[in-house]
Design a protein around this motif. Sequence first.
Motif, short mmCIF file in Angstrom:
data_model
loop_
_atom_site.label_atom_id
_atom_site.label_comp_id
_atom_site.label_asym_id
_atom_site.label_seq_id
_atom_site.Cartn_x
_atom_site.Cartn_y
_atom_site.Cartn_z
N GLY A 274 -20.69 -2.59 -11.40
CA GLY A 274 -21.02 -2.05 -10.09
C GLY A 274 -20.60 -2.93 -8.94
O GLY A 274 -21.07 -2.75 -7.82
N GLY A 275 -19.69 -3.89 -9.19
CA GLY A 275 -19.26 -4.81 -8.14
C GLY A 275 -17.91 -4.42 -7.58
O GLY A 275 -17.08 -3.80 -8.25
N SER A 276 -17.65 -4.80 -6.32
CA SER A 276 -16.37 -4.56 -5.67
C SER A 276 -16.16 -5.57 -4.56
O SER A 276 -16.95 -5.65 -3.62
N VAL A 277 -15.11 -6.39 -4.68
CA VAL A 277 -14.76 -7.35 -3.65
C VAL A 277 -13.27 -7.26 -3.39
O VAL A 277 -12.50 -6.75 -4.21
N GLY A 278 -12.83 -7.76 -2.25
CA GLY A 278 -11.41 -7.77 -1.95
C GLY A 278 -11.16 -7.59 -0.47
O GLY A 278 -12.04 -7.19 0.29
N GLU A 279 -9.94 -7.91 -0.08
CA GLU A 279 -9.52 -7.79 1.31
C GLU A 279 -8.45 -6.73 1.44
O GLU A 279 -8.02 -6.12 0.45
N ASN A 280 -8.02 -6.50 2.67
CA ASN A 280 -6.95 -5.53 2.95
C ASN A 280 -7.28 -4.16 2.39
O ASN A 280 -6.51 -3.57 1.63
N GLY A 281 -8.44 -3.67 2.73
CA GLY A 281 -8.83 -2.36 2.25
C GLY A 281 -10.05 -2.44 1.35
O GLY A 281 -10.96 -3.22 1.56
N GLY A 282 -10.03 -1.62 0.32
CA GLY A 282 -11.17 -1.58 -0.59
C GLY A 282 -12.15 -0.48 -0.26
O GLY A 282 -13.31 -0.56 -0.66
N TYR A 283 -11.67 0.57 0.44
CA TYR A 283 -12.55 1.65 0.85
C TYR A 283 -11.93 3.01 0.52
O TYR A 283 -10.71 3.13 0.41
N GLY A 284 -12.79 4.00 0.38
CA GLY A 284 -12.30 5.34 0.14
C GLY A 284 -13.31 6.38 0.59
O GLY A 284 -14.47 6.07 0.88
N THR A 285 -12.85 7.61 0.64
CA THR A 285 -13.72 8.73 0.96
C THR A 285 -13.30 9.92 0.12
O THR A 285 -12.14 10.01 -0.32
N ALA A 286 -14.23 10.81 -0.13
CA ALA A 286 -13.94 12.00 -0.94
C ALA A 286 -14.77 13.17 -0.44
O ALA A 286 -15.87 12.97 0.11
N ALA A 287 -14.25 14.37 -0.62
CA ALA A 287 -14.96 15.58 -0.20
C ALA A 287 -14.60 16.72 -1.15
O ALA A 287 -13.47 16.78 -1.65
N ARG A 288 -15.57 17.61 -1.38
CA ARG A 288 -15.36 18.73 -2.29
C ARG A 288 -16.16 19.93 -1.80
O ARG A 288 -17.31 19.78 -1.36
N VAL A 289 -15.56 21.11 -1.90
CA VAL A 289 -16.21 22.37 -1.57
C VAL A 289 -15.91 23.36 -2.68
O VAL A 289 -14.76 23.46 -3.14
N THR A 290 -16.93 24.09 -3.14
CA THR A 290 -16.72 25.12 -4.16
C THR A 290 -17.41 26.42 -3.72
O THR A 290 -18.35 26.39 -2.93
#
Length: 504
Positions: A274-290
């Motif tokens: 469950g860990g996440s480290v880093g530079e120059n980014g490291g992000y996201g987004t998501a979306a869903r519709v049904t």
Amino acid sequence: MTKQAIGKTGGKNEMAFRDFTLQIVVIMGALCGAQATVASAQEDMVLGSGITSQPTTATELGVPFSERSLDANAAGDASDEVALELARLQAQIDELKQASKISQEPIYVYPEESPAMACSPPEVSKFPTVRLTGFFQADTAWFHQSERNIAAVGGAEDGSDFRRARLAAVGNVWDNVAYSLEMDFGFPGRPSFMDVWVDMEDVIGDVNLRVGQFRQPIGMEGLTSVKELTFLERSLPFALIPFRQVGAVAYGTASDDLMTWAVSGFRFPTDVYGGSVGENGGYGTAARVTGLLVDREPGNVRFHVGGAYSFIDPSNDLLQYRSQPEVFVSETGGGVPAAVAVNTPFFVDTGIIDAEHTNLFGAELAASAGSFYAQSEYLVSVVDQIGGPTVALPGAYAYAGYFLTGEQRSYDKKNGVFGDVVPNCSVDKDGGIGAWELAVRYSYLDFNDANVQGGRLSDITAGVNWHWNPHTKFQLNYIHAMLDSPVNGDSDASIFAMRAHLDF
């Protein structure tokens, strides 16, 4: 009200009580004087002698009259006035006594009620609640590879493995706050973090909020529980999905649960702990519709459509996609000789890509009618490389299933996915044949585009599932994998795999 305020209230009541007591004494004195005067007048009337009593002065009585005698009518009027005054004083005394009694009782001050503050906690809380749940999946696989396939990907060893072995504590800490703490003892972390989140219901209207590690809202197959998969593994395009990541998601349903929606933000990538480290980014987004365009009972007639999107700015500007041929066994205990592969090899692999970001698009179709059901998805990742061209890496699958024994695949309206299977006649001590299911799937993944040459893989999978009861099933898959390698050309492999599954 504070204790000081309460004390002031009690002091004022006591002073008022003393004032009225003095008034009572004065009035009682006036009453006695009035009675004496009345008696004297009556005595004069009765004797008729002209002899009167000693004069009673105003100083003695403390009242504004000084006549030595009263006639009978004047005496009667004075008596009525005194009686009225006594009744009024008695009422005031009663009020003071009641006020004095109230001032000695504890006083509770409540805030002004408003929609945000008006609440009454339960007398005995039933929270938190906890329920232990879990499942395991024990797999065995046999591989037969062509020589060219061995040259392209390496040798795949036969083996057995606990693909998944999970325990979870789930429940509620309040009537609108749920939680999940799930660990997997079969994954490389041993244990690895799975669904670890807190879920808050109706935080704004009908909007729910989940925070922690969870499956991101993209892909119908990705959001289907592994306990309810038709085949042993998800299809090849699953490799494109940012699956379990740490973040937050807002989600809900609409139109009487005929539509679902979800929007999330997360760190990328997240490791097995469950860990996440880093530079120059490291992000996201998501979306869903049904949307469930057709929902008709009886008959289990349904038609589902959906779409999804994900934007990812990978940590350290590095991205990699790879996939095995829809089966996986491994051995990490150190009992295998050094020259032997301990994991099922990846058949396609992009290698590490210097990526500015990637856009992932997805489309879904699914339908059911009676004992028949079908599902398909198309996914494509458009990667914007650093110092290189933009590449498109697509994948798709389609499958269909049918129950020989008449069962129907359920549909989960809260998540917009197919659900569990309940046999019409479970296998038990008195007999029963359970539920028998046949299924077939085709899927592909293409990692060949421009300077990215990771190979193209297509799988045809046939499966037989025997559901003993709603919590126990046995699965048999035959997988024919066809690889197009930029270096080694076309090759293939045949795989037989079995699974025993139990959940509780």
